[in-house]
Scaffold this motif. Sequence first.
Motif, mmCIF file in Angstrom:
data_model
loop_
_atom_site.group_PDB
_atom_site.id
_atom_site.type_symbol
_atom_site.label_atom_id
_atom_site.label_comp_id
_atom_site.label_asym_id
_atom_site.label_seq_id
_atom_site.Cartn_x
_atom_site.Cartn_y
_atom_site.Cartn_z
ATOM 1 N N PRO A 132 0.802 -1.236 0.000
ATOM 2 C CA PRO A 132 0.000 0.000 0.000
ATOM 3 C C PRO A 132 0.834 1.285 0.000
ATOM 4 O O PRO A 132 0.313 2.356 -0.267
ATOM 5 N N TYR A 133 2.118 1.173 0.295
ATOM 6 C CA TYR A 133 2.964 2.350 0.438
ATOM 7 C C TYR A 133 3.898 2.578 -0.745
ATOM 8 O O TYR A 133 4.725 3.478 -0.721
ATOM 9 N N ILE A 134 3.752 1.786 -1.799
ATOM 10 C CA ILE A 134 4.580 1.952 -2.989
ATOM 11 C C ILE A 134 3.950 3.006 -3.890
ATOM 12 O O ILE A 134 2.762 2.944 -4.203
ATOM 13 N N ASP A 135 4.761 3.989 -4.287
ATOM 14 C CA ASP A 135 4.299 4.995 -5.242
ATOM 15 C C ASP A 135 5.330 5.117 -6.360
ATOM 16 O O ASP A 135 6.204 4.252 -6.491
ATOM 17 N N SER A 136 5.259 6.167 -7.138
ATOM 18 C CA SER A 136 6.150 6.313 -8.295
ATOM 19 C C SER A 136 7.617 6.465 -7.902
ATOM 20 O O SER A 136 8.499 6.284 -8.744
ATOM 21 N N LEU A 137 7.905 6.784 -6.645
ATOM 22 C CA LEU A 137 9.283 6.904 -6.162
ATOM 23 C C LEU A 137 9.755 5.625 -5.466
ATOM 24 O O LEU A 137 10.922 5.508 -5.126
ATOM 25 N N GLY A 138 8.843 4.713 -5.199
ATOM 26 C CA GLY A 138 9.170 3.497 -4.447
ATOM 27 C C GLY A 138 8.511 3.551 -3.082
ATOM 28 O O GLY A 138 7.331 3.883 -2.982
ATOM 29 N N ILE A 139 9.287 3.277 -2.046
ATOM 30 C CA ILE A 139 8.784 3.349 -0.671
ATOM 31 C C ILE A 139 9.701 4.286 0.099
ATOM 32 O O ILE A 139 10.918 4.074 0.150
ATOM 33 N N ARG A 140 9.114 5.305 0.687
ATOM 34 C CA ARG A 140 9.881 6.246 1.490
ATOM 35 C C ARG A 140 9.028 6.661 2.673
ATOM 36 O O ARG A 140 7.836 6.910 2.524
ATOM 37 N N GLY A 141 9.646 6.729 3.856
ATOM 38 C CA GLY A 141 8.911 7.229 5.007
ATOM 39 C C GLY A 141 9.296 6.544 6.289
ATOM 40 O O GLY A 141 10.227 5.745 6.362
ATOM 41 N N ARG A 142 8.555 6.898 7.298
ATOM 42 C CA ARG A 142 8.742 6.342 8.642
ATOM 43 C C ARG A 142 7.564 5.422 8.913
ATOM 44 O O ARG A 142 6.412 5.759 8.608
ATOM 45 N N PHE A 143 7.864 4.276 9.522
ATOM 46 C CA PHE A 143 6.846 3.251 9.731
ATOM 47 C C PHE A 143 6.827 2.763 11.172
ATOM 48 O O PHE A 143 7.830 2.817 11.878
ATOM 49 N N ARG A 144 5.641 2.278 11.567
ATOM 50 C CA ARG A 144 5.465 1.609 12.858
ATOM 51 C C ARG A 144 4.950 0.207 12.560
ATOM 52 O O ARG A 144 3.919 0.028 11.913
ATOM 53 N N LEU A 145 5.673 -0.781 13.042
ATOM 54 C CA LEU A 145 5.295 -2.185 12.898
ATOM 55 C C LEU A 145 4.769 -2.675 14.236
ATOM 56 O O LEU A 145 5.411 -2.476 15.275
ATOM 57 N N THR A 146 3.604 -3.305 14.217
ATOM 58 C CA THR A 146 3.028 -3.875 15.432
ATOM 59 C C THR A 146 2.968 -5.387 15.280
ATOM 60 O O THR A 146 2.468 -5.896 14.271
ATOM 61 N N LEU A 147 3.503 -6.076 16.272
ATOM 62 C CA LEU A 147 3.501 -7.539 16.323
ATOM 63 C C LEU A 147 2.880 -7.985 17.638
ATOM 64 O O LEU A 147 2.910 -7.256 18.634
ATOM 65 N N THR A 148 2.359 -9.222 17.653
ATOM 66 C CA THR A 148 1.899 -9.797 18.914
ATOM 67 C C THR A 148 3.120 -10.177 19.744
ATOM 68 O O THR A 148 4.253 -10.138 19.259
ATOM 69 N N LYS A 149 2.895 -10.591 20.967
ATOM 70 C CA LYS A 149 4.005 -11.049 21.813
ATOM 71 C C LYS A 149 4.676 -12.289 21.237
ATOM 72 O O LYS A 149 5.824 -12.565 21.524
ATOM 73 N N GLN A 150 3.958 -13.034 20.386
ATOM 74 C CA GLN A 150 4.506 -14.217 19.740
ATOM 75 C C GLN A 150 5.163 -13.869 18.395
ATOM 76 O O GLN A 150 5.506 -14.756 17.623
ATOM 77 N N ALA A 151 5.321 -12.571 18.126
ATOM 78 C CA ALA A 151 5.965 -12.049 16.914
ATOM 79 C C ALA A 151 5.153 -12.301 15.642
ATOM 80 O O ALA A 151 5.695 -12.403 14.558
ATOM 81 N N THR A 152 3.838 -12.364 15.774
ATOM 82 C CA THR A 152 2.945 -12.488 14.627
ATOM 83 C C THR A 152 2.568 -11.098 14.161
ATOM 84 O O THR A 152 2.255 -10.223 14.959
ATOM 85 N N PHE A 153 2.583 -10.896 12.840
ATOM 86 C CA PHE A 153 2.264 -9.605 12.257
ATOM 87 C C PHE A 153 0.847 -9.165 12.630
ATOM 88 O O PHE A 153 -0.096 -9.943 12.538
ATOM 89 N N VAL A 154 0.716 -7.889 13.023
ATOM 90 C CA VAL A 154 -0.590 -7.287 13.302
ATOM 91 C C VAL A 154 -0.846 -6.159 12.308
ATOM 92 O O VAL A 154 -1.868 -6.126 11.644
ATOM 93 N N GLN A 155 0.121 -5.205 12.214
ATOM 94 C CA GLN A 155 -0.125 -4.027 11.405
ATOM 95 C C GLN A 155 1.172 -3.325 11.049
ATOM 96 O O GLN A 155 2.118 -3.316 11.827
ATOM 97 N N LEU A 156 1.199 -2.734 9.855
ATOM 98 C CA LEU A 156 2.296 -1.871 9.425
ATOM 99 C C LEU A 156 1.662 -0.552 9.035
ATOM 100 O O LEU A 156 0.762 -0.518 8.200
ATOM 101 N N GLU A 157 2.105 0.535 9.659
ATOM 102 C CA GLU A 157 1.552 1.851 9.390
ATOM 103 C C GLU A 157 2.641 2.823 8.980
ATOM 104 O O GLU A 157 3.722 2.835 9.578
ATOM 105 N N LYS A 158 2.338 3.636 7.991
ATOM 106 C CA LYS A 158 3.231 4.743 7.645
ATOM 107 C C LYS A 158 2.842 5.898 8.556
ATOM 108 O O LYS A 158 1.662 6.287 8.575
ATOM 109 N N ILE A 159 3.798 6.418 9.301
ATOM 110 C CA ILE A 159 3.439 7.425 10.293
ATOM 111 C C ILE A 159 3.866 8.833 9.906
ATOM 112 O O ILE A 159 3.600 9.777 10.625
ATOM 113 N N ASN A 160 4.556 8.990 8.774
ATOM 114 C CA ASN A 160 4.797 10.341 8.237
ATOM 115 C C ASN A 160 5.290 10.251 6.823
ATOM 116 O O ASN A 160 5.580 9.238 6.300
#
Length: 73
Positions: free
Chosen positions: A45-73
């Motif tokens: 969802p974060y790929i544009d004509s320049l590629g991927i650029r920005g700051r991100f927050r990754l949220t995982l469960t305590k078992q290291a299972t993916f929950v969410q990836l958010e672009k925060i700026n």
Amino acid sequence: MQQYYFNMSVSYEECQRFYRGQTKFVLVTDDNGKKIQLLFSHFRPYIDSLGIRGRFRLTLTKQATFVQLEKIN
């Protein structure tokens, strides 16, 4: 839940490797130096004509299972 913050800069040409099936994972380093391997598809969802650029927050469960990836700026 565990949260990790990191900056990402990947050119559009490098993103094309994902679409051609040459790249499945990306290795990121969070602000504290921890290396995390993620499926490149989480960044789609974060790929544009320049590629991927920005700051991100990754949220995982305590078992290291993916929950969410958010672009925060």
